[in-house]
Design a protein around this motif. Structure first.
Motif, PDB file in Angstrom:
ATOM      1  N   LEU B  29       0.830  -1.203   0.000  1.00 61.99           N
ATOM      2  CA  LEU B  29       0.000   0.000   0.000  1.00 61.99           C
ATOM      3  C   LEU B  29       0.868   1.257   0.000  1.00 61.99           C
ATOM      4  O   LEU B  29       2.054   1.188   0.327  1.00 61.99           O
ATOM      5  CB  LEU B  29      -0.894   0.004   1.250  1.00 61.99           C
ATOM      6  CG  LEU B  29      -1.956  -1.079   1.319  1.00 61.99           C
ATOM      7  CD1 LEU B  29      -2.615  -1.085   2.679  1.00 61.99           C
ATOM      8  CD2 LEU B  29      -3.003  -0.862   0.242  1.00 61.99           C
ATOM      9  N   PRO B  30       0.283   2.404  -0.325  1.00 66.89           N
ATOM     10  CA  PRO B  30       1.054   3.652  -0.325  1.00 66.89           C
ATOM     11  C   PRO B  30       1.643   3.949   1.064  1.00 66.89           C
ATOM     12  O   PRO B  30       1.173   3.428   2.071  1.00 66.89           O
ATOM     13  CB  PRO B  30       0.019   4.714  -0.695  1.00 66.89           C
ATOM     14  CG  PRO B  30      -1.060   3.987  -1.375  1.00 66.89           C
ATOM     15  CD  PRO B  30      -1.102   2.621  -0.771  1.00 66.89           C
ATOM     16  N   ASN B 117      -5.848   3.198  -2.431  1.00 60.86           N
ATOM     17  CA  ASN B 117      -5.515   4.528  -1.907  1.00 60.86           C
ATOM     18  C   ASN B 117      -6.842   5.275  -1.813  1.00 60.86           C
ATOM     19  O   ASN B 117      -7.117   6.202  -2.572  1.00 60.86           O
ATOM     20  CB  ASN B 117      -4.517   5.234  -2.840  1.00 60.86           C
ATOM     21  CG  ASN B 117      -4.026   6.546  -2.262  1.00 60.86           C
ATOM     22  OD1 ASN B 117      -4.167   6.814  -1.069  1.00 60.86           O
ATOM     23  ND2 ASN B 117      -3.454   7.394  -3.109  1.00 60.86           N
ATOM     24  N   ALA B 165     -14.065   9.842   9.627  1.00 63.51           N
ATOM     25  CA  ALA B 165     -13.655   8.626  10.352  1.00 63.51           C
ATOM     26  C   ALA B 165     -12.991   7.633   9.392  1.00 63.51           C
ATOM     27  O   ALA B 165     -12.017   6.960   9.752  1.00 63.51           O
ATOM     28  CB  ALA B 165     -14.859   7.987  11.036  1.00 63.51           C
ATOM     29  N   GLN B 166     -13.516   7.546   8.174  1.00 65.28           N
ATOM     30  CA  GLN B 166     -12.900   6.655   7.166  1.00 65.28           C
ATOM     31  C   GLN B 166     -11.488   7.121   6.848  1.00 65.28           C
ATOM     32  O   GLN B 166     -10.544   6.328   6.820  1.00 65.28           O
ATOM     33  CB  GLN B 166     -13.753   6.639   5.892  1.00 65.28           C
ATOM     34  CG  GLN B 166     -15.100   5.950   6.056  1.00 65.28           C
ATOM     35  CD  GLN B 166     -15.956   5.999   4.790  1.00 65.28           C
ATOM     36  OE1 GLN B 166     -15.615   6.679   3.825  1.00 65.28           O
ATOM     37  NE2 GLN B 166     -17.070   5.292   4.804  1.00 65.28           N
ATOM     38  N   THR B 169      -9.057   6.681   9.973  1.00 66.56           N
ATOM     39  CA  THR B 169      -8.786   5.268  10.276  1.00 66.56           C
ATOM     40  C   THR B 169      -7.782   4.680   9.286  1.00 66.56           C
ATOM     41  O   THR B 169      -6.803   4.034   9.676  1.00 66.56           O
ATOM     42  CB  THR B 169     -10.091   4.441  10.248  1.00 66.56           C
ATOM     43  OG1 THR B 169     -10.988   4.981  11.215  1.00 66.56           O
ATOM     44  CG2 THR B 169      -9.836   2.971  10.569  1.00 66.56           C
ATOM     45  N   VAL B 170      -8.039   4.920   8.006  1.00 71.50           N
ATOM     46  CA  VAL B 170      -7.146   4.356   6.975  1.00 71.50           C
ATOM     47  C   VAL B 170      -5.750   4.978   7.077  1.00 71.50           C
ATOM     48  O   VAL B 170      -4.739   4.268   7.052  1.00 71.50           O
ATOM     49  CB  VAL B 170      -7.743   4.572   5.559  1.00 71.50           C
ATOM     50  CG1 VAL B 170      -6.716   4.261   4.487  1.00 71.50           C
ATOM     51  CG2 VAL B 170      -8.972   3.692   5.378  1.00 71.50           C
ATOM     52  N   ALA B 173      -3.783   3.725  10.030  1.00 76.92           N
ATOM     53  CA  ALA B 173      -3.364   2.322   9.852  1.00 76.92           C
ATOM     54  C   ALA B 173      -2.120   2.216   8.975  1.00 76.92           C
ATOM     55  O   ALA B 173      -1.347   1.266   9.099  1.00 76.92           O
ATOM     56  CB  ALA B 173      -4.511   1.506   9.252  1.00 76.92           C
ATOM     57  N   LEU B 174      -1.944   3.189   8.078  1.00 80.35           N
ATOM     58  CA  LEU B 174      -0.778   3.137   7.178  1.00 80.35           C
ATOM     59  C   LEU B 174       0.534   3.431   7.906  1.00 80.35           C
ATOM     60  O   LEU B 174       1.606   3.231   7.346  1.00 80.35           O
ATOM     61  CB  LEU B 174      -0.954   4.132   6.024  1.00 80.35           C
ATOM     62  CG  LEU B 174      -2.013   3.765   4.989  1.00 80.35           C
ATOM     63  CD1 LEU B 174      -2.143   4.870   3.940  1.00 80.35           C
ATOM     64  CD2 LEU B 174      -1.683   2.441   4.308  1.00 80.35           C
ATOM     65  N   ARG B 176       3.107   2.205   9.720  1.00 75.73           N
ATOM     66  CA  ARG B 176       3.605   0.883  10.119  1.00 75.73           C
ATOM     67  C   ARG B 176       5.100   0.815   9.932  1.00 75.73           C
ATOM     68  O   ARG B 176       5.695   1.653   9.334  1.00 75.73           O
ATOM     69  CB  ARG B 176       2.890  -0.244   9.360  1.00 75.73           C
ATOM     70  CG  ARG B 176       3.288  -0.388   7.878  1.00 75.73           C
ATOM     71  CD  ARG B 176       2.306   0.268   6.974  1.00 75.73           C
ATOM     72  NE  ARG B 176       2.412  -0.245   5.599  1.00 75.73           N
ATOM     73  CZ  ARG B 176       2.207   0.504   4.540  1.00 75.73           C
ATOM     74  NH1 ARG B 176       1.926   1.769   4.682  1.00 75.73           N
ATOM     75  NH2 ARG B 176       2.301  -0.003   3.322  1.00 75.73           N
TER      76      ARG B 176
END
Lengths: 123, 176
Positions: B29-30, B117, B165-166, B169-170, B173-174, B176
């Motif tokens: 993912l990006p 994305n 919220a979307q 949240t996303v 999560a990225l 990492r």
């Protein structure tokens, strides 16, 4: 030095359970919260259309319906992204455990490193 | 010499192992963008403040008092959208997009960017929502119900909260 299969198996299972479990927990919580919010928004649009500000405002009613529809699609995309992230983290954890164990054993035998795979196999 | 060299060898070995592990992790993912994420959390706080100020409704006459706030928020979310849309999706992630399970979740019409994305598209929705809110406020005023809904649910605020919220949240999560 040999590879302890029982220990590596246990470590792999733990890694998968941990990463997949965390990922599923996050997706599940996110979907639950979003579902409640979407349901509440849908309930308000309905209520307002029957006897509220949207009763005589077709343009605004259509705007809210379109936004709600787009949010449902966006939720699906966000879930897909979180699922792929779980795959990524699980893959990295498994490869890290397995290749770490192999390379530790190779090092113990005075041999070189086994390069780690750089990508999951294509479906 | 031997006394000083020996402790260095295991250290170098450990560093090499760590580099080998770190360098070969897979990215599907990006990348996480910390500056844009912080900007989004700040924009969210300012947007919720605006919703709070307007929760009792506001007439068109009062619009000039809020015009700058609207424009800063619309501009801020648009800039974040532009930055995040330019993040490349890793080639392995793009290959994964062609698989059946992912297509089933995202829908046949979704592009790889929509699916892997998702944030820029959701930011488009937020920009559209705030622009609509600004225009209604300017033209005819905002009834309280349109801002905050009924019984604490719905309205522009309810829709905004779903979308932000979307995004948050996303993007979180990225990291990492």
């Amino acid at each position: 030095m040999t590879l302890n299969i029982e220990k590596v198996t246990g470590d792999l299972i733990s890694a998968v359970q941990s990463k997949a479990g965390q990922g599923w927990g996050q997706i599940s919580g996110f979907v639950t919260t979003q579902s409640k919010m979407l349901a509440n928004q849908g309930a308000w649009i309905t209520e307002s259309r029957i006897n509220g500000a949207l009763k005589t405002d077709d343009e605004l009613f259509n705007f809210f319906v379109d936004q709600l529809k787009d949010s449902v699609e966006s939720l699906a995309h966000a879930v897909a992204e979180l699922a792929v992230l779980t795959i990524e983290e699980t893959w990295n954890a498994v490869v890290g455990v397995l290749w770490g164990a192999i390379n530790t054993a190779l090092k113990g035998a005075g041999l070189g490193f086994l390069p780690m795979p750089s990508a999951p196999p294509q479906a | 010499m031997r006394v000083t060299v020996r402790p260095i060898v295991p250290c170098i070995t450990v560093i090499l192992i760590m580099l080998a592990l770190a360098a070969c992790t897979v990215r599907l993912l990006p990348a996480y963008d910390q500056a844009t994420y912080q900007s989004l959390t700040s924009l969210n706080a300012n947007t919720l403040t605006l919703f709070s100020s307007l929760s009792a409704g506001s007439s068109a006459k009062e619009f000039p008092r809020y015009e700058d706030q609207y424009n800063e928020l619309i501009g801020g979310f648009s800039a974040a959208r532009m930055t995040l849309a330019n993040r490349p999706t890793p080639p392995i992630g793009q290959r994964l997009f062609g698989t059946d399970p992912l297509s089933a979740i995202c829908g046949k019409n979704a592009s790889v960017e929509d699916c892997l994305n998702a944030t820029p598209r959701i930011l488009d929705q937020i920009v559209a929502l705030l622009t609509k809110m600004r225009d209604i406020h300017q033209q005819r005023g905002l009834p309280a119900e349109v801002v905050s809904g009924l019984n604490g649910r719905g309205g522009l605020k309810g829709q905004y909260q779903i979308e932000v919220a979307q995004v948050l949240t996303v993007e979180a999560a990225l990291q990492r």
